[in-house]
Design an enzyme around this catalytic site. Structure first.
Site, short mmCIF file in Angstrom:
data_model
loop_
_atom_site.label_atom_id
_atom_site.label_comp_id
_atom_site.label_asym_id
_atom_site.label_seq_id
_atom_site.Cartn_x
_atom_site.Cartn_y
_atom_site.Cartn_z
N CYS A 1 -6.57 -8.63 -8.25
CA CYS A 1 -5.16 -8.61 -8.82
C CYS A 1 -5.02 -8.05 -10.12
CB CYS A 1 -4.76 -10.13 -8.88
SG CYS A 1 -3.07 -10.47 -9.82
N GLY B 1 1.87 -12.84 -10.51
CA GLY B 1 0.96 -13.73 -11.45
C GLY B 1 0.49 -14.96 -10.84
N GLY C 1 1.49 1.75 0.67
CA GLY C 1 2.54 2.75 0.95
C GLY C 1 2.76 2.93 2.38
#
Ligand code: RRO
Length: 311
Positions: A132, A75, A249
């Site tokens: 985001c 956040g 990843g």
């Protein structure tokens, strides 16, 4: 002898493996550890206009099946642009590798205002975090969900960024990431960063019968998202001419090579550091040099986008 030096948007990186935004949370903190352990470049945690306490803890969990992934809902915890710029100034001056400074907003005017405040601290590049996934309930959808809103942010920042390259960090959570990349390029972006986290996703603790993250849902990263990241980088490479920082990843030398073959010039190494520590940077750098040497390449640049030639 092969050389890993990589030029991206006119900036020289000692090798193509960089720290993505948000992996290290405080400045300088773990950003410095990443440099010591061999990162070829750093992206700092996205700064916001005002200081933020972030979402309720836990904000980060290493959950998804034995090293396969991570979920976060930080956040945008951080000191805000004014304090952030003060902390960044000595960090950038002393950094032996390029520092990309990331900023987040859901308004075009705040993106421009923050850029003005950053120029005096001389970032090597500015990353516009358009993506985001964890603050929708507060701010609505990020600008990167739309073609026009993404372009508007890039255009406004380019007007005041001088010679500092502007990068757009995109979300995979839309039907056409390549369309957004193209719009950013047309608006003047110097490079694309892809991808931000996937989701949001959710994990429930079956003992407590509650969501594991304080904010209940969060962005998914780590090995499980790599095929999505490779596909996104592939599509963006087909759509634009500006260079790409590919991430999502990446955990092994083979993953680095795959990401470059899809079209990435630089490669972000993020979630795997939560499992292996920042020393993974040195290991992957040495592994990439071995790969490049064994395949008789002069530079990793020769790998960028080659998978597109072999169809
Ligand atoms: O702070 C976050 O929760 C966060 C950000 Br700004 C972002 O860009 N991506 C993400 O997964 N988390």
């Amino acid at each position: 002898m092969a050389d890993l030096t990589t030029i991206f948007c006119g900036i020289s990186f000692p090798h193509p493996l960089i720290l993505p935004s948000g992996i290290a949370q405080t400045i300088p903190g773990e950003h410095e550890v990443a440099i010591r352990m061999g990162a070829g470049g750093i992206t700092t945690k996205s700064l916001t206009m005002k200081p933020r306490v972030g979402n309720p803890p836990p904000r980060l969990i290493k959950v998804i099946h034995e090293g396969m992934g991570v979920m976060n809902s930080v956040g945008l915890k951080g000191p805000g642009i004014d304090e952030g710029a003060k902390l960044l100034s000595p960090f950038i001056q002393n950094s032996p590798v390029p520092v990309i400074v990331s900023i987040f907003s859901t308004t075009v005017s705040d993106f421009a205002e923050m850029t003005k405040k950053l120029i005096p601290v001389h970032p090597h590049a500015i990353e516009l975090n358009l993506s985001c996934p964890n603050v929708d309930s507060e701010f609505g959808k990020p600008l990167g969900m739309g073609v026009q809103s993404s372009a508007a942010a890039v255009e406004a920042v380019k007007k005041i960024s001088g010679g500092v390259p502007v990068l757009a960090k995109l979300t995979p959570n839309i039907p056409d990431i390549a369309g957004v990349a193209k719009a950013c390029e047309s608006a003047g972006a110097d490079g694309i960063v892809a991808i931000n986290t996937v989701g949001p996703g959710m994990c429930i603790d079956i003992e407590t019968k509650k969501p594991k993250l304080g904010a209940k849902m969060g962005g998914v990263s780590g090995k499980i998202i790599k095929p999505i990241a490779v596909r996104c980088v592939w599509e963006i490479f087909e759509a634009v001419k500006i260079p790409i920082i590919g991430m999502g990843g990446v955990s092994s030398v083979e993953d680095v090579v795959e990401m470059m073959m899809a079209g990435a010039t630089l490669v972000g190494v993020g979630s795997i550091t939560y499992y292996k520590g920042m020393k993974v940077f040195g290991e992957l750098r040495d592994g990439l040099l071995k790969y490049v040497t064994e395949h008789h390449l002069k530079s990793p640049k020769e790998l960028v986008g080659v998978a597109h030639e072999n169809l």
